[in-house]
Motif scaffolding. Structure first.
Motif, PDB file in Angstrom:
ATOM      1  N   THR A  24       0.853  -1.195   0.000  1.00  0.00           N
ATOM      2  CA  THR A  24       0.000   0.000   0.000  1.00  0.00           C
ATOM      3  C   THR A  24       0.883   1.239   0.000  1.00  0.00           C
ATOM      4  OG1 THR A  24      -1.705  -1.167   1.248  1.00  0.00           O
ATOM      5  CG2 THR A  24      -1.782   1.240   1.288  1.00  0.00           C
ATOM      6  N   PRO A  25       0.515   2.281  -0.731  1.00  0.00           N
ATOM      7  CA  PRO A  25       1.318   3.516  -0.741  1.00  0.00           C
ATOM      8  C   PRO A  25       1.527   4.062   0.666  1.00  0.00           C
ATOM      9  CG  PRO A  25      -0.372   3.606  -2.433  1.00  0.00           C
ATOM     10  CD  PRO A  25      -0.660   2.383  -1.618  1.00  0.00           C
ATOM     11  N   LYS A  26       2.752   4.487   0.954  1.00  0.00           N
ATOM     12  CA  LYS A  26       3.067   5.052   2.261  1.00  0.00           C
ATOM     13  C   LYS A  26       2.887   6.565   2.219  1.00  0.00           C
ATOM     14  CE  LYS A  26       4.392   1.001   3.754  1.00  0.00           C
ATOM     15  NZ  LYS A  26       3.554   0.245   4.720  1.00  0.00           N
ATOM     16  N   TYR A  27       2.401   7.099   3.302  1.00  0.00           N
ATOM     17  CA  TYR A  27       2.278   8.551   3.407  1.00  0.00           C
ATOM     18  C   TYR A  27       2.346   8.936   4.876  1.00  0.00           C
ATOM     19  CZ  TYR A  27      -2.578   7.497   4.693  1.00  0.00           C
ATOM     20  OH  TYR A  27      -3.690   6.984   5.310  1.00  0.00           O
ATOM     21  N   SER A  28       2.805  10.135   5.114  1.00  0.00           N
ATOM     22  CA  SER A  28       2.936  10.602   6.491  1.00  0.00           C
ATOM     23  C   SER A  28       1.597  11.139   6.967  1.00  0.00           C
ATOM     24  CB  SER A  28       3.993  11.714   6.587  1.00  0.00           C
ATOM     25  OG  SER A  28       3.643  12.799   5.750  1.00  0.00           O
ATOM     26  N   LYS A  29       1.176  10.655   8.107  1.00  0.00           N
ATOM     27  CA  LYS A  29      -0.075  11.123   8.691  1.00  0.00           C
ATOM     28  C   LYS A  29       0.217  12.372   9.515  1.00  0.00           C
ATOM     29  CE  LYS A  29      -2.226   6.542   8.910  1.00  0.00           C
ATOM     30  NZ  LYS A  29      -2.861   5.526   9.772  1.00  0.00           N
ATOM     31  N   GLY A  30      -0.298  13.505   9.045  1.00  0.00           N
ATOM     32  CA  GLY A  30      -0.060  14.750   9.757  1.00  0.00           C
ATOM     33  C   GLY A  30      -0.716  14.741  11.123  1.00  0.00           C
ATOM     34  N   LEU A  31      -0.027  15.322  12.095  1.00  0.00           N
ATOM     35  CA  LEU A  31      -0.581  15.399  13.431  1.00  0.00           C
ATOM     36  C   LEU A  31      -1.693  16.447  13.481  1.00  0.00           C
ATOM     37  CD1 LEU A  31       2.635  15.331  15.659  1.00  0.00           C
ATOM     38  CD2 LEU A  31       1.011  13.484  15.297  1.00  0.00           C
ATOM     39  N   PRO A  32      -2.659  16.263  14.384  1.00  0.00           N
ATOM     40  CA  PRO A  32      -3.681  17.292  14.559  1.00  0.00           C
ATOM     41  C   PRO A  32      -3.029  18.623  14.907  1.00  0.00           C
ATOM     42  CG  PRO A  32      -4.234  15.296  15.766  1.00  0.00           C
ATOM     43  CD  PRO A  32      -2.832  15.124  15.287  1.00  0.00           C
ATOM     44  N   LYS A  33      -3.650  19.714  14.506  1.00  0.00           N
ATOM     45  CA  LYS A  33      -3.094  21.040  14.781  1.00  0.00           C
ATOM     46  C   LYS A  33      -4.071  21.808  15.671  1.00  0.00           C
ATOM     47  CE  LYS A  33      -0.316  21.331  10.568  1.00  0.00           C
ATOM     48  NZ  LYS A  33      -0.514  19.913  10.202  1.00  0.00           N
ATOM     49  N   PRO A  34      -4.001  21.563  16.974  1.00  0.00           N
ATOM     50  CA  PRO A  34      -4.909  22.249  17.890  1.00  0.00           C
ATOM     51  C   PRO A  34      -4.502  23.700  18.099  1.00  0.00           C
ATOM     52  CG  PRO A  34      -3.343  20.943  19.125  1.00  0.00           C
ATOM     53  CD  PRO A  34      -3.086  20.648  17.675  1.00  0.00           C
ATOM     54  N   LEU A  35      -5.436  24.488  18.617  1.00  0.00           N
ATOM     55  CA  LEU A  35      -5.169  25.875  18.971  1.00  0.00           C
ATOM     56  C   LEU A  35      -4.820  25.948  20.451  1.00  0.00           C
ATOM     57  CD1 LEU A  35      -8.302  27.385  17.195  1.00  0.00           C
ATOM     58  CD2 LEU A  35      -5.975  27.342  16.298  1.00  0.00           C
ATOM     59  N   THR A  36      -4.204  27.034  20.857  1.00  0.00           N
ATOM     60  CA  THR A  36      -3.999  27.258  22.280  1.00  0.00           C
ATOM     61  C   THR A  36      -5.354  27.533  22.915  1.00  0.00           C
ATOM     62  OG1 THR A  36      -3.724  29.643  22.026  1.00  0.00           O
ATOM     63  CG2 THR A  36      -1.740  28.284  21.821  1.00  0.00           C
ATOM     64  N   ILE A  37      -5.415  27.439  24.223  1.00  0.00           N
ATOM     65  CA  ILE A  37      -6.678  27.695  24.923  1.00  0.00           C
ATOM     66  C   ILE A  37      -7.169  29.111  24.641  1.00  0.00           C
ATOM     67  CG2 ILE A  37      -7.730  27.968  27.207  1.00  0.00           C
ATOM     68  CD1 ILE A  37      -5.990  25.661  28.172  1.00  0.00           C
ATOM     69  N   GLU A  38      -6.238  30.075  24.639  1.00  0.00           N
ATOM     70  CA  GLU A  38      -6.619  31.465  24.383  1.00  0.00           C
ATOM     71  C   GLU A  38      -7.196  31.644  22.982  1.00  0.00           C
ATOM     72  OE1 GLU A  38      -4.615  35.957  24.244  1.00  0.00           O
ATOM     73  OE2 GLU A  38      -3.368  34.188  24.595  1.00  0.00           O
ATOM     74  N   LYS A  39      -6.537  31.048  21.977  1.00  0.00           N
ATOM     75  CA  LYS A  39      -7.011  31.199  20.599  1.00  0.00           C
ATOM     76  C   LYS A  39      -8.325  30.472  20.377  1.00  0.00           C
ATOM     77  CE  LYS A  39      -2.455  31.993  18.540  1.00  0.00           C
ATOM     78  NZ  LYS A  39      -1.391  31.457  17.656  1.00  0.00           N
ATOM     79  N   ALA A  40      -8.470  29.303  20.991  1.00  0.00           N
ATOM     80  CA  ALA A  40      -9.723  28.562  20.853  1.00  0.00           C
ATOM     81  C   ALA A  40     -10.872  29.341  21.492  1.00  0.00           C
ATOM     82  CB  ALA A  40      -9.593  27.189  21.500  1.00  0.00           C
ATOM     83  N   THR A  41     -10.597  29.957  22.643  1.00  0.00           N
ATOM     84  CA  THR A  41     -11.617  30.755  23.331  1.00  0.00           C
ATOM     85  C   THR A  41     -12.027  31.961  22.489  1.00  0.00           C
ATOM     86  OG1 THR A  41     -10.705  30.088  25.471  1.00  0.00           O
ATOM     87  CG2 THR A  41     -12.166  32.004  25.450  1.00  0.00           C
ATOM     88  N   ASN A  42     -11.048  32.590  21.849  1.00  0.00           N
ATOM     89  CA  ASN A  42     -11.352  33.731  20.984  1.00  0.00           C
ATOM     90  C   ASN A  42     -12.188  33.306  19.776  1.00  0.00           C
ATOM     91  OD1 ASN A  42      -9.978  35.569  22.570  1.00  0.00           O
ATOM     92  ND2 ASN A  42      -8.056  35.365  21.435  1.00  0.00           N
ATOM     93  N   LEU A  43     -11.888  32.116  19.267  1.00  0.00           N
ATOM     94  CA  LEU A  43     -12.547  31.664  18.035  1.00  0.00           C
ATOM     95  C   LEU A  43     -14.014  31.328  18.253  1.00  0.00           C
ATOM     96  CD1 LEU A  43     -11.868  31.202  15.067  1.00  0.00           C
ATOM     97  CD2 LEU A  43     -11.338  28.821  15.599  1.00  0.00           C
ATOM     98  N   ILE A  44     -14.394  30.992  19.482  1.00  0.00           N
ATOM     99  CA  ILE A  44     -15.807  30.638  19.710  1.00  0.00           C
ATOM    100  C   ILE A  44     -16.640  31.853  20.110  1.00  0.00           C
ATOM    101  CG2 ILE A  44     -15.226  28.266  20.323  1.00  0.00           C
ATOM    102  CD1 ILE A  44     -15.714  28.995  23.247  1.00  0.00           C
ATOM    103  N   ASP A  45     -16.062  33.064  19.934  1.00  0.00           N
ATOM    104  CA  ASP A  45     -16.788  34.289  20.236  1.00  0.00           C
ATOM    105  C   ASP A  45     -16.829  35.188  19.004  1.00  0.00           C
ATOM    106  OD1 ASP A  45     -18.058  36.411  21.345  1.00  0.00           O
ATOM    107  OD2 ASP A  45     -16.372  37.075  22.593  1.00  0.00           O
ATOM    108  N   PRO A  46     -17.714  34.891  18.046  1.00  0.00           N
ATOM    109  CA  PRO A  46     -17.778  35.669  16.805  1.00  0.00           C
ATOM    110  C   PRO A  46     -18.142  37.134  17.005  1.00  0.00           C
ATOM    111  CG  PRO A  46     -18.989  33.602  16.617  1.00  0.00           C
ATOM    112  CD  PRO A  46     -18.683  33.798  18.059  1.00  0.00           C
ATOM    113  N   SER A  47     -18.719  37.487  18.155  1.00  0.00           N
ATOM    114  CA  SER A  47     -19.182  38.850  18.369  1.00  0.00           C
ATOM    115  C   SER A  47     -18.046  39.864  18.322  1.00  0.00           C
ATOM    116  CB  SER A  47     -19.911  38.967  19.717  1.00  0.00           C
ATOM    117  OG  SER A  47     -19.026  38.681  20.788  1.00  0.00           O
ATOM    118  N   GLN A  48     -16.820  39.421  18.620  1.00  0.00           N
ATOM    119  CA  GLN A  48     -15.697  40.351  18.661  1.00  0.00           C
ATOM    120  C   GLN A  48     -15.065  40.586  17.293  1.00  0.00           C
ATOM    121  OE1 GLN A  48     -12.120  38.831  20.625  1.00  0.00           O
ATOM    122  NE2 GLN A  48     -13.019  36.778  20.624  1.00  0.00           N
ATOM    123  N   SER A  49     -15.483  39.827  16.287  1.00  0.00           N
ATOM    124  CA  SER A  49     -14.806  39.965  14.995  1.00  0.00           C
ATOM    125  C   SER A  49     -15.738  39.995  13.785  1.00  0.00           C
ATOM    126  CB  SER A  49     -13.805  38.824  14.811  1.00  0.00           C
ATOM    127  OG  SER A  49     -14.434  37.572  14.964  1.00  0.00           O
TER     128      SER A  49
END
Length: 316
Positions: free
Chosen positions: A120-145
């Motif tokens: 089977t073709p080999k490929y590198s599985k990219g790791l998840p790219k989580p946000l920091t707690i601060e950035k994730a908190t900002n992202l769930i508040d659309p009212s500010q942007s």
């Protein structure tokens, strides 16, 4: 059916099509694969049928699967490489074809040996790219942007809160009905995820509050079985609109391109792990079929620890 110029080309005999149909039914009933996965497998199999028709010089039939050689399989893979298909996509294509061949083999209609002889073709599985707690908190508040109607902002905030606060996929959040809405006082959700597998997910008070606020502002009359989240014209919300919302917010918040709706799900898992959550629990919350999928988050966490170590240790 594949078409070349203006002439339709028959790529599978009725007998082969019947076998394909039975295989699809088996995948749906036994493995409970999603409709999108089944459709992708079907398309990949059609590509292989088209190759077989050209390769054998006659319409592909079940009998061809009994005389295939490893060289034939390699020729197919090479032809797909020439179209620019990535290793990841080719691996998925081969997985579907192998599944079909195993289905035929279980009925004494084929042999899987030629496929087993080819890697089977080999490929590198990219790791998840989580946000920091601060950035994730900002992202769930659309009212500010975002400059949108208050009810739209409330809707987007509720959806993003479900992704980060409950670890839901976009499809799972948008699949909720009004009667399932995790309003204030409802501290758990039953989610039907991939393969129609159900899981129980706790709902934080802040998420309950966001959903309750959205329902209070939503301008449409909704029945209990209606989809919870609506577009501006009143129809069920399209996932692409959620992605666009996050794209707009990235620019105003200065977030990287890896800040996507799905990154909030990754962030949910990574932040739980960083605060002492165990892998088995996180696996259940995310609805992962395999623990190995969840274990990728341990690599993310270790990567962050090593980064801190290298920056802070005097001998680094």
């Amino acid at each position: 059916m594949v078409q070349t110029s203006n002439t339709p080309l028959l790529i599978a005999t009725p007998r082969l099509r019947q076998a394909q149909k039975l295989w699809q039914q088996a995948l749906a009933n036994e493995r409970r694969l999603s409709a999108s996965t089944l459709a992708a497998y079907d398309r990949d199999l059609d590509v292989f049928f088209s190759f077989l028709t050209m390769h054998q010089g006659e319409v592909a039939d079940v009998s061809h699967f009994q005389i295939l050689k490893p060289m034939d399989v390699r020729s197919f893979m090479a032809s797909q490489r020439q179209t620019g298909l990535s290793s990841r996509s080719l691996a998925r294509t081969m997985a579907g074809i192998r599944s079909f061949v195993r289905h035929l083999e279980s009925r004494n209609m084929a042999t899987s040996a030629p496929f087993a002889a080819v890697n089977t073709p080999k490929y590198s599985k990219g790791l998840p790219k989580p946000l920091t707690i601060e950035k994730a908190t900002n992202l769930i508040d659309p009212s500010q942007s975002l400059e949108e109607d208050p009810w739209v902002i409330a809707r987007d905030s509720a959806i993003l809160a479900l992704l980060y606060g409950c670890g839901l996929r976009i499809s799972e959040a948008l699949g909720l009905n009004v009667q399932e809405a995790p309003i204030e006082g409802r501290d758990a959700l039953t989610i039907t995820g991939k393969g129609n597998k159900q899981r129980r997910v706790p709902v934080l008070p802040i998420v309950q509050k966001a959903v309750t606020h959205y329902l209070a502002l939503c301008p449409f009359e909704l029945e209990p079985k209606d989809k919870l989240f609506r577009g501006v014209k009143g129809g069920p919300l399209n996932p692409r609109m959620v992605q666009r919302t996050v794209e707009k917010m990235r620019g105003s918040l200065g977030l990287p391109e890896t800040a996507t709706p799905h990154a909030l799900r990754h962030s949910f898992a990574t932040h739980l792990l960083a605060n002492g959550g165990d892998l088995r629990t996180i696996q259940e919350l995310l609805g992962h079929a395999s623990l190995s999928t969840t274990q990728s988050y341990t690599q993310v966490e270790m990567g962050e620890l090593m980064d801190i170590y290298q920056k802070a240790h005097p001998r680094s």
